[in-house]
Write a protein that holds these residues in place. Sequence first.
Motif, PDB file in Angstrom:
ATOM      1  N   GLU A  67       0.819  -1.217   0.000  1.00 53.67           N
ATOM      2  CA  GLU A  67       0.000   0.000   0.000  1.00 53.67           C
ATOM      3  C   GLU A  67       0.845   1.256   0.000  1.00 53.67           C
ATOM      4  O   GLU A  67       0.419   2.313  -0.455  1.00 53.67           O
ATOM      5  N   MET A  68       2.013   1.163   0.626  1.00 57.15           N
ATOM      6  CA  MET A  68       2.889   2.327   0.734  1.00 57.15           C
ATOM      7  C   MET A  68       4.299   1.836   1.014  1.00 57.15           C
ATOM      8  O   MET A  68       4.501   0.702   1.455  1.00 57.15           O
TER       9      MET A  68
ATOM     10  N   GLY B   5      -0.877  10.175   9.317  1.00 61.90           N
ATOM     11  CA  GLY B   5      -0.769   8.712   9.171  1.00 61.90           C
ATOM     12  C   GLY B   5      -1.514   8.193   7.960  1.00 61.90           C
ATOM     13  O   GLY B   5      -2.221   8.928   7.281  1.00 61.90           O
ATOM     14  N   PRO B   6      -1.368   6.893   7.688  1.00 58.23           N
ATOM     15  CA  PRO B   6      -2.079   6.294   6.558  1.00 58.23           C
ATOM     16  C   PRO B   6      -3.589   6.281   6.810  1.00 58.23           C
ATOM     17  O   PRO B   6      -4.028   6.326   7.959  1.00 58.23           O
ATOM     18  N   PRO B   7      -4.388   6.238   5.729  1.00 64.51           N
ATOM     19  CA  PRO B   7      -5.839   6.290   5.901  1.00 64.51           C
ATOM     20  C   PRO B   7      -6.399   5.014   6.510  1.00 64.51           C
ATOM     21  O   PRO B   7      -5.792   3.946   6.394  1.00 64.51           O
ATOM     22  N   GLU B   8      -7.553   5.141   7.140  1.00 65.92           N
ATOM     23  CA  GLU B   8      -8.326   3.960   7.544  1.00 65.92           C
ATOM     24  C   GLU B   8      -9.072   3.481   6.306  1.00 65.92           C
ATOM     25  O   GLU B   8      -9.606   4.292   5.559  1.00 65.92           O
ATOM     26  N   ARG B   9      -9.080   2.182   6.105  1.00 59.30           N
ATOM     27  CA  ARG B   9      -9.742   1.621   4.918  1.00 59.30           C
ATOM     28  C   ARG B   9     -10.697   0.516   5.342  1.00 59.30           C
ATOM     29  O   ARG B   9     -10.354  -0.298   6.187  1.00 59.30           O
ATOM     30  N   TRP B  10     -11.869   0.516   4.728  1.00 61.50           N
ATOM     31  CA  TRP B  10     -12.822  -0.557   4.980  1.00 61.50           C
ATOM     32  C   TRP B  10     -13.788  -0.630   3.809  1.00 61.50           C
ATOM     33  O   TRP B  10     -13.769   0.244   2.942  1.00 61.50           O
ATOM     34  N   VAL B  11     -14.572  -1.697   3.746  1.00 62.70           N
ATOM     35  CA  VAL B  11     -15.505  -1.867   2.634  1.00 62.70           C
ATOM     36  C   VAL B  11     -16.937  -1.854   3.152  1.00 62.70           C
ATOM     37  O   VAL B  11     -17.198  -2.161   4.320  1.00 62.70           O
ATOM     38  N   ALA B  12     -17.851  -1.482   2.263  1.00 62.35           N
ATOM     39  CA  ALA B  12     -19.263  -1.455   2.643  1.00 62.35           C
ATOM     40  C   ALA B  12     -20.114  -1.715   1.413  1.00 62.35           C
ATOM     41  O   ALA B  12     -19.715  -1.364   0.295  1.00 62.35           O
TER      42      ALA B  12
ATOM     43  N   GLU C 200     -15.071   0.984  -1.325  1.00 59.97           N
ATOM     44  CA  GLU C 200     -13.994   0.889  -0.359  1.00 59.97           C
ATOM     45  C   GLU C 200     -13.751   2.308   0.125  1.00 59.97           C
ATOM     46  O   GLU C 200     -13.627   3.236  -0.654  1.00 59.97           O
TER      47      GLU C 200
ATOM     48  N   ASN D 114     -10.911  10.729  15.367  1.00 62.12           N
ATOM     49  CA  ASN D 114     -11.040   9.285  15.508  1.00 62.12           C
ATOM     50  C   ASN D 114     -12.286   8.854  16.270  1.00 62.12           C
ATOM     51  O   ASN D 114     -12.874   7.823  15.983  1.00 62.12           O
TER      52      ASN D 114
ATOM     53  N   PRO E 204     -14.071   3.740  10.705  1.00 64.88           N
ATOM     54  CA  PRO E 204     -15.073   2.670  10.832  1.00 64.88           C
ATOM     55  C   PRO E 204     -15.709   2.582  12.218  1.00 64.88           C
ATOM     56  O   PRO E 204     -16.867   2.185  12.344  1.00 64.88           O
ATOM     57  N   ALA E 205     -14.969   2.970  13.260  1.00 67.26           N
ATOM     58  CA  ALA E 205     -15.531   2.917  14.607  1.00 67.26           C
ATOM     59  C   ALA E 205     -16.041   4.284  15.060  1.00 67.26           C
ATOM     60  O   ALA E 205     -16.463   4.439  16.203  1.00 67.26           O
TER      61      ALA E 205
ATOM     62  N   PHE F 150     -23.111   4.777   7.989  1.00 72.09           N
ATOM     63  CA  PHE F 150     -22.993   3.558   7.187  1.00 72.09           C
ATOM     64  C   PHE F 150     -24.158   2.612   7.401  1.00 72.09           C
ATOM     65  O   PHE F 150     -24.509   1.844   6.498  1.00 72.09           O
TER      66      PHE F 150
END
Lengths: 184, 454
Positions: free
Chosen positions: B101-102, B193-200, B334, B358, B363-364, B372
């Motif tokens: 990813e990086m 920082g790096p992004p938060e990633r999730w799918v829906a 995503e 945060n 996602p949290a 979502f």
Amino acid sequence: METGAQPRTPPGVPRTAEIPPEVRESITDFLYYEADLLDERHYEEWVELFTDDARYEVPVRVTREKKAEWDVSPTARIIDDSKEMLQVRVARLNTEYAWAEDPPSRVRHFITNIRIHPGDTEGEYAVRYNVLIYRSRGELPRYEVLSGQRRDVLRETPDGWRIAYRQVILDQSVLATYNLSYFV
Amino acid sequence: MQTVNTASVPEFVQRMWHTLPEGRVPAKIFNDPAVYELEKERLFSRAWCFLAHESEVPHPGDYVLRWIGDNSIIVVRDEHGEIRAHHNRCTHRGNQVCKAEMGNASHFRCSYHGWTFKNTGDLIGVPYYREVYRESLRKEEWGLKPVRIDTYAGLIFGTLDPEAEPLDEYLGGFQFYLDFFLKPGPNGTEAYGPPERWVADTDWKFCAENFGGDGYHTPVTHQFGFQLGFYPSSGKTHFMGYAVHIPGRGHLIGIGHTPGLPPFVGFPEEVVEGMQQALSPEQIEVFSPARMSVGTVFPNLSFLIQPFSLTPKQPGLKFCTMRLWHPRGPGKIEMFSWCLVPKDAPQSVKDELYRIYNLAFGPAGTFEQDDFENWTNLSRQNGASSAADFDLAYFQGLDWEPLKDHPGPGLAFTPYVTEIGFRNLWGTWLNYVSTPPGERVDPSRVPPAFHPPQ
């Protein structure tokens, strides 16, 4: 909002330490009890299992090359809560407007591979273990399974074990969940 | 760009040219396989798509892996400091040459036959070059395929359309509003920082619309915030403020005002000084009284500044989130969610802003969770077969008049809660997906989003 406990598990994969069997049994029992409270949604009792200076972290996991220095982000977090912030989450779930959990998700925590080490401070133990979290929601047959390792610091108090620090390292860089409205 | 196998335009999309000016949007556009194919062929292949923030690749060799449509794109800073983007596809057999990813790399080596590319994209290594190709292969013609990029205030955008208009023109004056999110000081922002990633199972369009300024949902979806005492505004004044859109371009922003708030309230002191230096008097006039602001760059990049605190009943600090609603299939996304912090701010302020972000987003996040829940359910409902004959109500502000004395570009309306900008957003979308490959997308074809009484 100062927090006392920090990760105290030794770096790398520590060898299993010699821990008195009654301590091991007591800690294992505590972790099962705590998971049961979460699965039964007794959040107010659950949040009281954290010490006042506790920190609860779920770091962002990143897909990196094997040679990279880290794949658990040192800065980015999915959750970075104090006890007060955990209490906010619980208070939120108790309003009539926590839409994400009404109807509630069906969640089950499976705990295995418990390994216990003495902490840096008398009466504290660094505990590493695996957690598998199943979640089903609504009438859809679809479900989510998250896998991770918890790295806890448990503190012995007059009221029993308390969680002074928890880090949950999830095993996905792109989470297969549309929200984390439940606790991992 | 793909020029054969032109995707067919479903009836409900064609119908939308008539229904949209009347304030109705066919429900099925929000979750449909044919629509997704059209979006890949005609929208994400032609628009300027967000790739990365410059601060994610600060040093020579730094790279991140991102998407344009369903195409994997390497964004890398070369050894001379220039940012470049390449298709992540070996020119020999098409293998992925970058799998992380990086990271940091001077070159990318294919794991199949070993073709090796410099981070500039140039092909520099071909195993058995003399023996197999007898030096007939012209390496200069077989570098990684470049992607055209351009930047604005730290944002790196890419387009697959070599004919696309310049990014400045595409943004069409929306830079005035983007600056609020991107210029909290002379040195702008950085990604924390790096992004938060999730799918829906969510269609990207609902998210892009919501973050275009859906102040209407806040008191209901996020009522918990009012209940626990998090918001400085009461529900009674929540709808007040301004909604601005750029006609024909799709970009839109909502600017929520609460009467009586001091200027720049909720920004740390150091940040207020930086904003006063970095923003123009007209921008300060628009943004200094804002309680919050939320906007979308067409098609799928959004920003939000809002106050929040770690515990209720605190004055709160204003954090900034940037998010990419990346389509991963019909009714599927995503998510990439970043927190942008002022580059000039002390580390302690950056850390605090991130922690507040945060608790609310990711996602949290206590806000994101409920969004979502809704977006996933409504994507499912609108994917049903009966949705093809069903129009959704987009009537708000149909006969409103734009403000005459608004100091910024685009058309501004008050109050903030209205659907005028959404009609322009979906009109712009309709224009893209209705324009066949090979033809230019003409912004003047987008139907007006409002019809004041004559």
